[in-house]
Design a protein around this motif. Structure first.
Motif, PDB file in Angstrom:
ATOM      1  N   PHE A 309       4.943   1.910 -15.664  1.00 57.74           N
ATOM      2  CA  PHE A 309       5.889   2.687 -16.459  1.00 57.74           C
ATOM      3  C   PHE A 309       5.292   2.965 -17.829  1.00 57.74           C
ATOM      4  N   ASP A 310       5.902   3.924 -18.512  1.00 55.43           N
ATOM      5  CA  ASP A 310       5.511   4.250 -19.878  1.00 55.43           C
ATOM      6  C   ASP A 310       6.308   3.339 -20.814  1.00 55.43           C
ATOM      7  N   PRO A 311       5.659   2.407 -21.523  1.00 59.86           N
ATOM      8  CA  PRO A 311       6.416   1.464 -22.357  1.00 59.86           C
ATOM      9  C   PRO A 311       7.147   2.110 -23.519  1.00 59.86           C
ATOM     10  N   GLU A 312       6.693   3.283 -23.950  1.00 62.56           N
ATOM     11  CA  GLU A 312       7.337   3.962 -25.078  1.00 62.56           C
ATOM     12  C   GLU A 312       8.629   4.659 -24.656  1.00 62.56           C
ATOM     13  N   THR A 313       8.592   5.331 -23.519  1.00 65.72           N
ATOM     14  CA  THR A 313       9.749   6.115 -23.080  1.00 65.72           C
ATOM     15  C   THR A 313      10.619   5.380 -22.073  1.00 65.72           C
ATOM     16  N   GLY A 314      10.050   4.356 -21.417  1.00 61.38           N
ATOM     17  CA  GLY A 314      10.787   3.667 -20.369  1.00 61.38           C
ATOM     18  C   GLY A 314      10.809   4.436 -19.064  1.00 61.38           C
ATOM     19  N   LYS A 315      10.002   5.480 -18.961  1.00 62.71           N
ATOM     20  CA  LYS A 315       9.957   6.270 -17.730  1.00 62.71           C
ATOM     21  C   LYS A 315       9.052   5.580 -16.725  1.00 62.71           C
ATOM     22  N   ARG A 316       9.602   5.318 -15.537  1.00 55.97           N
ATOM     23  CA  ARG A 316       8.811   4.721 -14.474  1.00 55.97           C
ATOM     24  C   ARG A 316       7.885   5.782 -13.873  1.00 55.97           C
ATOM     25  N   LEU A 317       6.645   5.390 -13.621  1.00 57.39           N
ATOM     26  CA  LEU A 317       5.644   6.321 -13.123  1.00 57.39           C
ATOM     27  C   LEU A 317       5.606   6.240 -11.605  1.00 57.39           C
ATOM     28  N   ILE A 318       6.145   7.257 -10.980  1.00 59.73           N
ATOM     29  CA  ILE A 318       6.200   7.296  -9.521  1.00 59.73           C
ATOM     30  C   ILE A 318       4.873   7.804  -8.994  1.00 59.73           C
ATOM     31  N   GLN A 319       4.196   6.978  -8.215  1.00 57.63           N
ATOM     32  CA  GLN A 319       2.905   7.362  -7.680  1.00 57.63           C
ATOM     33  C   GLN A 319       3.081   8.288  -6.474  1.00 57.63           C
ATOM     34  N   ASP A 320       2.063   9.056  -6.214  1.00 56.91           N
ATOM     35  CA  ASP A 320       2.064   9.954  -5.056  1.00 56.91           C
ATOM     36  C   ASP A 320       2.022   9.119  -3.780  1.00 56.91           C
ATOM     37  N   GLU A 321       3.096   9.168  -3.020  1.00 52.97           N
ATOM     38  CA  GLU A 321       3.205   8.373  -1.798  1.00 52.97           C
ATOM     39  C   GLU A 321       2.780   9.152  -0.560  1.00 52.97           C
ATOM     40  N   SER A 322       2.303  10.383  -0.713  1.00 53.37           N
ATOM     41  CA  SER A 322       2.033  11.230   0.444  1.00 53.37           C
ATOM     42  C   SER A 322       0.947  10.656   1.351  1.00 53.37           C
ATOM     43  N   TYR A 323       0.032   9.882   0.771  1.00 55.94           N
ATOM     44  CA  TYR A 323      -1.078   9.349   1.554  1.00 55.94           C
ATOM     45  C   TYR A 323      -0.880   7.876   1.911  1.00 55.94           C
ATOM     46  N   LYS A 324       0.259   7.302   1.535  1.00 51.25           N
ATOM     47  CA  LYS A 324       0.498   5.893   1.787  1.00 51.25           C
ATOM     48  C   LYS A 324       1.519   5.703   2.905  1.00 51.25           C
ATOM     49  N   PRO A 325       1.355   4.653   3.708  1.00 53.67           N
ATOM     50  CA  PRO A 325       2.378   4.361   4.718  1.00 53.67           C
ATOM     51  C   PRO A 325       3.638   3.858   4.031  1.00 53.67           C
ATOM     52  N   PRO A 326       4.782   3.943   4.695  1.00 50.55           N
ATOM     53  CA  PRO A 326       6.015   3.431   4.091  1.00 50.55           C
ATOM     54  C   PRO A 326       5.946   1.925   3.902  1.00 50.55           C
ATOM     55  N   LYS A 327       6.699   1.415   2.963  1.00 47.00           N
ATOM     56  CA  LYS A 327       6.734  -0.026   2.736  1.00 47.00           C
ATOM     57  C   LYS A 327       7.361  -0.724   3.946  1.00 47.00           C
ATOM     58  N   PHE A 328       6.859  -1.897   4.251  1.00 51.00           N
ATOM     59  CA  PHE A 328       7.410  -2.663   5.365  1.00 51.00           C
ATOM     60  C   PHE A 328       8.899  -2.899   5.176  1.00 51.00           C
ATOM     61  N   GLN A 329       9.301  -3.228   3.935  1.00 55.05           N
ATOM     62  CA  GLN A 329      10.706  -3.538   3.699  1.00 55.05           C
ATOM     63  C   GLN A 329      11.601  -2.340   3.989  1.00 55.05           C
ATOM     64  N   ALA A 352      19.847 -13.329  -1.797  1.00 55.78           N
ATOM     65  CA  ALA A 352      19.677 -12.681  -3.108  1.00 55.78           C
ATOM     66  C   ALA A 352      18.581 -11.627  -3.141  1.00 55.78           C
ATOM     67  N   MET A 353      18.304 -10.984  -1.990  1.00 54.73           N
ATOM     68  CA  MET A 353      17.223  -9.998  -1.953  1.00 54.73           C
ATOM     69  C   MET A 353      17.637  -8.690  -1.273  1.00 54.73           C
ATOM     70  N   PRO A 354      18.828  -8.147  -1.500  1.00 52.61           N
ATOM     71  CA  PRO A 354      19.197  -6.908  -0.798  1.00 52.61           C
ATOM     72  C   PRO A 354      18.290  -5.728  -1.122  1.00 52.61           C
ATOM     73  N   THR A 355      17.883  -5.572  -2.377  1.00 53.36           N
ATOM     74  CA  THR A 355      16.974  -4.471  -2.700  1.00 53.36           C
ATOM     75  C   THR A 355      15.539  -4.823  -2.356  1.00 53.36           C
ATOM     76  N   GLY A 356      15.142  -6.065  -2.579  1.00 50.20           N
ATOM     77  CA  GLY A 356      13.774  -6.471  -2.312  1.00 50.20           C
ATOM     78  C   GLY A 356      13.390  -6.372  -0.855  1.00 50.20           C
ATOM     79  N   CYS A 357      14.374  -6.503   0.045  1.00 41.93           N
ATOM     80  CA  CYS A 357      14.067  -6.402   1.478  1.00 41.93           C
ATOM     81  C   CYS A 357      14.667  -5.140   2.086  1.00 41.93           C
ATOM     82  N   SER A 358      15.299  -4.311   1.257  1.00 39.59           N
ATOM     83  CA  SER A 358      15.923  -3.045   1.685  1.00 39.59           C
ATOM     84  C   SER A 358      17.114  -3.261   2.617  1.00 39.59           C
TER      85      SER A 358
END
Length: 416
Positions: A309-329, A352-358
């Motif tokens: 993320f950008d520490p100044e703006t707080g904007k999370r930097l979303i990486q290009d996922e087009s070449y990556k497989p989906p997350k296991f979770q 306590a992991m609803p988001t962490g495990c999807s």
């Protein structure tokens, strides 16, 4: 490592011994610098952010008051401990945190003498610290202080209460710090969380009681044999007057709090008061998860581990996922929902992991068939087995930690 021109105090600290050379009035400035350093490092090298930001003052205060590593600090849920790593000889290599041949993601004795016990998930700090406190008395280290820091929902784990139960009956001088930020990874759940929110003890009362105990000790009245009886009588009177039971004092563990855990000078004052007090005691500190970084304070779950993320703006930097497989979770989360739609006996259980495990994917559509039991892995297993015994099928999720990351492991419990 961040530019040291921005860190006039932190740049001079290579170990807690250097930290203890500072004046108490310099500690708030150090906390600001430490928090800023964590933000800048995690922004480019993703890891756990919000929990360590909230625990900054507790971290600084503990290393300031206690003579670490001779005194023992035992961490629970290790994603609180980035500040601890930075203050204990690892600031220069913190940029390699969670990387191959770099720092481990959580405290580990293999990495540093300041890491007294391996921790990740969850609830083991009280039991481990109690063992150390007992060992200190048996190995000619009676002056050694032992502190367990438990938080991020870990108090809901059954092992924590097993440790408390033993601490209440085993001779020891253990100090338990409850870092209560009203969170685990997602919003904390369960009756214990509500109990902690409502628990209150007057600071003036604590101060008078502490001074009274010192006077009784000096007069020879408050011996170890009499201590438990006096504490029980005191607790009974206090409960009657306040019309409120205190779980910890009901177990003969002295309770102090709640206090502001993000006020470093106040935490130092409290730790100095409790440092040499005999018997087990618990210091209840309220902290803000993500403290000092507005985006993390507003959305602690998202900023638990936000990625780059950008520490100044707080904007999370979303990486290009087009070449990556989906997350296991995510594969797990969508598959679980698909299966649950075709089989009414399937339910989901997560500690306590609803988001962490999807599992939150299924929660949105089938809230009545998903269960977040809090950080209580043992209970999650047995709870699932109980439902399976009477015909339900379960997908449960747990976290397994490796050197460079942690992995969500999912499995199914079939009916008996």
């Amino acid at each position: 490592m961040s530019n040291d021109n921005n860190f006039k105090l932190l740049s001079k600290i290579n170990s807690p011994a250097d930290l203890r050379k500072l004046s108490i009035d310099e500690l708030p400035i150090l906390c600001e610098e430490l928090r800023k350093d964590i933000i800048q490092e995690v922004a480019v090298n993703p890891g756990h952010l919000a929990s360590s930001l909230g625990a900054t003052e507790i971290t600084v205060a503990c290393h300031y008051v206690f003579n670490t590593p001779e005194d023992r600090i035992v961490w629970d849920v290790g994603h609180q401990a980035y500040g601890h790593k930075i203050l204990t000889h690892r600031r220069e290599c913190f940029c390699k945190n969670r990387k191959k041949d770099g720092l481990m993601p959580f405290p580990s004795p293999k990495e540093s003498e300041y890491d007294t016990f391996t921790c990740g998930h969850a609830s083991n700090s009280i039991s481990a610290a109690l063992g150390m406190a007992v060992a200190a008395k048996m190995t000619q280290h009676p002056e050694r202080h032992v502190v367990a820091i438990i938080g991020d929902g870990a108090m809901s784990g059954g092992l924590a209460f097993e440790g408390l139960n033993n601490a209440s009956s085993q001779p020891n001088d253990l100090l338990i710090i409850l870092n209560d930020n009203d969170m685990s990874i997602d919003r904390a759940v369960g009756g214990m969380q509500q109990y902690l929110l409502n628990l209150d003890t007057n600071e003036t009362y604590n101060r008078i009681r502490f001074k009274a105990s010192q006077w009784l000790h000096a007069k020879g009245i408050l011996t170890d044999e009499r201590r438990k009886g006096i504490i029980r009588l005191n607790n009974a009177i206090k409960s009657a007057l306040s019309q409120q039971q205190n779980l910890f004092e009901g177990m003969n563990i002295r309770y102090f709090g709640p206090f502001d855990g993000n006020d470093v000078k106040e935490v130092v004052r409290l730790l100095n008061q409790l440092k040499n007090m005999k018997g087990p005691k618990l210091l209840h500190l309220h902290t803000v998860k993500g403290k000092g970084y507005e985006p993390a304070e507003k959305s602690a779950t998202v900023w638990h581990a936000p990625g780059k993320f950008d520490p100044e703006t707080g904007k999370r930097l979303i990486q290009d996922e087009s070449y990556k497989p989906p997350k296991f979770q995510d594969v797990f989360g969508h598959t679980l929902l698909e299966l649950a739609k075709s089989n009414s006996r399937i339910v989901g259980v997560t500690p306590a992991m609803p988001t962490g495990c999807s599992m939150n994917i299924m929660m949105k559509e089938m809230g009545d068939r998903t269960f977040d039991v809090g950080i209580a892995e043992g209970h999650a297993m047995t709870f699932s087995a109980g439902m399976a015994k009477d015909g339900l099928q379960h997908s449960a999720t747990f976290i397994v930690h490796s050197r460079n990351a942690h992995t969500t492991i999912s499995f199914t419990i079939l009916p008996f």
